[in-house]
Design a protein around this motif. Structure first.
Motif, PDB file in Angstrom:
ATOM      1  N   ASN A 198       1.671  -2.789  10.920  1.00  0.00           N
ATOM      2  CA  ASN A 198       0.857  -1.665  10.479  1.00  0.00           C
ATOM      3  C   ASN A 198       0.319  -2.002   9.085  1.00  0.00           C
ATOM      4  OD1 ASN A 198      -0.252   0.807  10.918  1.00  0.00           O
ATOM      5  ND2 ASN A 198       1.623   1.984  10.635  1.00  0.00           N
ATOM      6  N   LYS A 199      -0.997  -2.112   8.969  1.00  0.00           N
ATOM      7  CA  LYS A 199      -1.569  -2.582   7.688  1.00  0.00           C
ATOM      8  C   LYS A 199      -1.630  -1.440   6.679  1.00  0.00           C
ATOM      9  CE  LYS A 199      -1.885  -6.697   9.088  1.00  0.00           C
ATOM     10  NZ  LYS A 199      -0.459  -7.043   9.137  1.00  0.00           N
ATOM     11  N   VAL A 200      -0.556  -1.281   5.953  1.00  0.00           N
ATOM     12  CA  VAL A 200      -0.507  -0.234   4.923  1.00  0.00           C
ATOM     13  C   VAL A 200      -0.045  -0.867   3.614  1.00  0.00           C
ATOM     14  CG1 VAL A 200      -0.017   1.667   6.479  1.00  0.00           C
ATOM     15  CG2 VAL A 200       1.880   0.354   5.540  1.00  0.00           C
ATOM     16  N   LYS A 201      -0.319  -0.165   2.526  1.00  0.00           N
ATOM     17  CA  LYS A 201       0.107  -0.660   1.220  1.00  0.00           C
ATOM     18  C   LYS A 201       1.633  -0.569   1.137  1.00  0.00           C
ATOM     19  CE  LYS A 201      -1.508  -0.277  -3.424  1.00  0.00           C
ATOM     20  NZ  LYS A 201      -0.908   0.714  -4.274  1.00  0.00           N
ATOM     21  N   ARG A 202       2.264  -1.658   0.735  1.00  0.00           N
ATOM     22  CA  ARG A 202       3.735  -1.679   0.683  1.00  0.00           C
ATOM     23  C   ARG A 202       4.211  -1.436  -0.734  1.00  0.00           C
ATOM     24  NH1 ARG A 202       5.524  -1.685   6.089  1.00  0.00           N
ATOM     25  NH2 ARG A 202       3.694  -2.419   7.192  1.00  0.00           N
ATOM     26  N   LYS A 203       5.346  -0.774  -0.833  1.00  0.00           N
ATOM     27  CA  LYS A 203       5.866  -0.463  -2.168  1.00  0.00           C
ATOM     28  C   LYS A 203       7.385  -0.368  -2.161  1.00  0.00           C
ATOM     29  CE  LYS A 203       5.208   2.655  -6.000  1.00  0.00           C
ATOM     30  NZ  LYS A 203       5.041   1.480  -6.848  1.00  0.00           N
ATOM     31  N   THR A 204       8.001  -0.985  -3.167  1.00  0.00           N
ATOM     32  CA  THR A 204       9.432  -0.817  -3.394  1.00  0.00           C
ATOM     33  C   THR A 204       9.599  -0.264  -4.803  1.00  0.00           C
ATOM     34  OG1 THR A 204      10.017  -2.600  -1.904  1.00  0.00           O
ATOM     35  CG2 THR A 204      11.657  -2.024  -3.560  1.00  0.00           C
TER      36      THR A 204
END
Ligand code: SF4
Length: 370
Positions: free
Chosen positions: A97-103
């Motif tokens: 799923n092409k979404v912005k990733r964040k940790t």
């Protein structure tokens, strides 16, 4: 004997057939039994029990009041990361799923904690996807160290870990670990988890055993309702619970009932469970096991959550955000799934109060044992 060995002696099809073959007489017997067996549980979740819902609900209410009083525990999820290396057909965080990733960084976590504390919470559930290069045991240790002073109870819903990881994390204040099998149907499990570490059905199935061996205070089980026949999946969950309670009797247990919810990319449920059936399942668990904690999330509708308070539930989330940073840092980022009940925590507490129950924010039990 491990759970795996027990599990291998069961066939999905036969189990399913035997649930659907239960009769009114089996349900009557289950309702009047003093100690209910797995066969009674089958009867209570069978279609034959549908006309007995009112009786089941009354019994469930009585048993819950006897064991838990008129209290409902409040908890809230804190999404730390949406990075994930797995492909799961039903989840917005899936790798494809092409979404912005964040940790979240330490500073961002503390910004989230400030909002959560402001909402009144003392019990937090940490959630991440499975990305071992960024969200690993060292990261969890750092997070636990950071937030432990602010919460009486910390739960975690992350990827299954090795026994040594759980042993390392427990001294950092980890109280509870939730690990849902998603489905006990092995072939369908593989279809829904085609890539990544989560595709290892066996490793996931063995996780509660590792938690028991690590002496974790509480573990949460469940399946994702909608992937497969919910009655059969729920029987296997009860079988798992039964085994764990006998073997790791020092631990406490909880069950959750997530129904497949819309998300970015959307998977249609294979099986739709209606509200009456969910009430039946919740009551069946209570009748089967008087000690078990039963939890409902904000996936469910306002009307359903209002009605279920008195019927067996013991914990509830409110005001949840299912995206990392959702409370303070990045409120607009992609959610794991859509929330159905958007009421704030105080609104839910008021609803609970209106029903003659008390919303409990603090886990006194844990504080006393520290
Ligand atoms: S369900 Fe968990 S493991 Fe699967 S894609 Fe979502 S976050 Fe990743």
């Amino acid at each position: 004997m491990s759970f795996n060995e027990i599990f291998e002696t069961y066939s999905w099809e036969e189990t399913s057939r035997s649930i659907y073959a239960k009769t009114s007489a089996d349900v009557e017997q289950a309702l009047t039994a003093t100690k209910r067996t797995l066969e009674d549980f089958k009867a209570l979740i069978s279609p034959a029990a549908a006309p007995y819902l009112e009786r089941m609900a009354q019994l469930s209410q009585q048993l819950t009041l006897k064991r838990f009083g008129n209290t409902i525990q409040m908890y809230v999820p804190l999404y730390l990361s949406n990075e994930c290396n797995n492909i799961c057909t039903y989840c917005g965080f899936s790798y494809d799923n092409k979404v912005k990733r964040k940790t979240l960084t330490s500073m961002e976590i503390m910004e989230e904690v400030a909002v959560i504390k402001e909402m009144g919470y003392d019990h937090v559930l940490l959630v991440t996807g499975e990305a071992n290069q960024s969200v690993h045991t060292d990261y969890f240790k750092k997070v636990l160290e950071l937030i432990r002073p602010h919460f009486a109870h910390i739960s975690m819903e992350v990827q299954p870990l090795d026994l040594s990881d759980y042993q390392e994390l427990t001294p950092y204040g980890l109280n509870t670990v939730l690990v849902y099998q998603e489905t006990y149907h092995e072939e369908d499990y593989k279809k829904h988890h085609p890539k990544g570490k989560k595709s290892n059905f066996q490793y996931r199935l063995d996780t509660p055993d590792r938690l028991g061996q690590a002496g974790i205070h509480k573990m949460g089980l469940g399946v994702l309702i909608g992937l497969e026949d919910w009655r059969t999946d729920s029987f296997f969950t009860a079988l798992h619970l039964n085994y764990l309670e006998k073997k790791y009797w020092q631990s406490k247990y909880s069950i959750s009932f997530p129904r497949l919810r819309p998300f970015s990319g959307g998977l249609e449920p294979k099986v739709v469970m209606n509200d009456r059936e969910l009430v039946q399942l919740i009551c069946a668990y209570r009748l089967f096991n008087e000690e078990i904690e039963l939890s409902i999330s904000t996936r469910e509708s306002i009307a359903f959550r209002n009605n279920i308070i008195k019927l067996g539930i013991t914990s509830i989330s409110a005001g949840s955000k299912t995206n990392p940073g959702g409370y303070a840092v990045a409120p607009q980022s992609l959610e794991q799934f859509e929330i159905s009940d958007e009421r704030t925590a105080p609104e839910i507490a008021e609803m609970i109060h209106q029903q003659g129950y008390e919303a409990v924010w603090k886990d006194w039990d844990m504080n006393l044992t520290r």
